[in-house]
Scaffold this motif. Structure first.
Motif, short mmCIF file in Angstrom:
data_model
loop_
_atom_site.label_atom_id
_atom_site.label_comp_id
_atom_site.label_asym_id
_atom_site.label_seq_id
_atom_site.Cartn_x
_atom_site.Cartn_y
_atom_site.Cartn_z
N MET A 110 -23.31 63.85 62.49
CA MET A 110 -23.09 64.01 61.04
C MET A 110 -23.89 62.98 60.27
O MET A 110 -23.96 61.82 60.66
CB MET A 110 -21.61 63.83 60.70
CG MET A 110 -20.78 65.05 60.91
SD MET A 110 -21.22 66.40 59.80
CE MET A 110 -20.77 65.73 58.23
N GLU A 111 -24.46 63.43 59.14
CA GLU A 111 -25.25 62.55 58.28
C GLU A 111 -24.82 62.63 56.82
O GLU A 111 -25.24 61.81 56.02
CB GLU A 111 -26.73 62.93 58.39
CG GLU A 111 -27.29 62.81 59.78
CD GLU A 111 -28.65 63.46 59.92
OE1 GLU A 111 -29.09 64.16 58.99
OE2 GLU A 111 -29.28 63.28 60.98
N VAL A 120 -18.36 59.28 59.05
CA VAL A 120 -17.40 59.88 59.96
C VAL A 120 -16.85 58.85 60.95
O VAL A 120 -16.28 59.21 61.96
CB VAL A 120 -18.03 61.07 60.74
CG1 VAL A 120 -18.32 62.22 59.81
CG2 VAL A 120 -19.29 60.64 61.48
N SER A 121 -17.01 57.58 60.63
CA SER A 121 -16.58 56.53 61.55
C SER A 121 -15.09 56.56 61.84
O SER A 121 -14.66 56.10 62.89
CB SER A 121 -17.00 55.15 61.02
OG SER A 121 -16.38 54.90 59.78
N THR A 131 -19.76 64.99 65.14
CA THR A 131 -20.83 65.98 65.15
C THR A 131 -20.41 67.21 64.35
O THR A 131 -19.22 67.47 64.17
CB THR A 131 -21.17 66.43 66.59
OG1 THR A 131 -20.00 66.98 67.20
CG2 THR A 131 -21.67 65.26 67.42
N ALA A 132 -21.41 67.94 63.87
CA ALA A 132 -21.15 69.17 63.11
C ALA A 132 -22.42 69.98 63.03
O ALA A 132 -23.52 69.47 63.28
CB ALA A 132 -20.64 68.82 61.72
N ALA A 133 -22.27 71.21 62.66
CA ALA A 133 -23.43 72.08 62.39
C ALA A 133 -23.66 72.06 60.88
O ALA A 133 -23.23 72.94 60.16
CB ALA A 133 -23.16 73.50 62.90
N GLN A 134 -24.32 71.02 60.42
CA GLN A 134 -24.54 70.85 58.98
C GLN A 134 -25.89 71.41 58.56
O GLN A 134 -26.86 71.35 59.30
CB GLN A 134 -24.43 69.38 58.60
CG GLN A 134 -25.40 68.48 59.33
CD GLN A 134 -25.10 67.01 59.14
OE1 GLN A 134 -24.31 66.63 58.32
NE2 GLN A 134 -25.74 66.19 59.94
N VAL A 135 -25.93 71.95 57.36
CA VAL A 135 -27.17 72.50 56.82
C VAL A 135 -28.09 71.35 56.46
O VAL A 135 -27.69 70.41 55.76
CB VAL A 135 -26.88 73.37 55.58
CG1 VAL A 135 -28.16 73.81 54.91
CG2 VAL A 135 -26.03 74.57 55.97
#
Length: 124
Positions: free
Chosen positions: A44-45, A49-50, A56-60
């Motif tokens: 994740m960016e 998310v600490s 993790t994720a499926a981010q656009v």
């Protein structure tokens, strides 16, 4: 007789569609990822998310401003969901052969989760 059988069926013409996914903007990046068995899930960016169990994720990924009437200042005012909508709509209209023309027709657009942050901010 079921309810579906009793209703009058109407014909619908899908003239174009656009897609924005974690694989990227457009059908080509999605098709290539699916065909190649590549997952868009990554670290994740978008936010911190600490303190989350999953990081993790499926981010656009960030989207490029499409050519058209929207200037950079207007593009900057849009939230992520609005940007995704415009990029997908641009692809759909291009497939339909409607490049910047006004249309007198019904238009259907859909999203799945793209506007969650916008909805949350509106609710607050």
């Amino acid at each position: 007789m079921s309810t579906i059988q009793k209703t009058t069926m109407r014909r619908v013409a899908v003239t174009g569609f656009g897609v924005v996914t974690a694989c990227g903007a457009g059908r080509a990046p999605l098709r290539e990822a699916l065909a190649g068995g590549r997952s868009p899930v990554r670290a994740m960016e978008l936010f911190d998310v600490s303190t989350c169990r999953s990081r993790t994720a499926a981010q656009v990924p960030p989207l490029q401003r499409p050519d058209g009437r929207l200037d950079p200042k207007e593009w900057g005012r849009l939230d992520r969901a609005g940007r995704m909508l415009l990029v997908a709509a641009r692809e759909a209209l291009g497939e339909a052969g409607l490049h910047g023309e006004g249309i007198e027709a019904p238009l259907v657009m859909a999203t799945t989760g793209g506007g969650m942050r916008s909805a949350e901010l509106f609710h607050r």
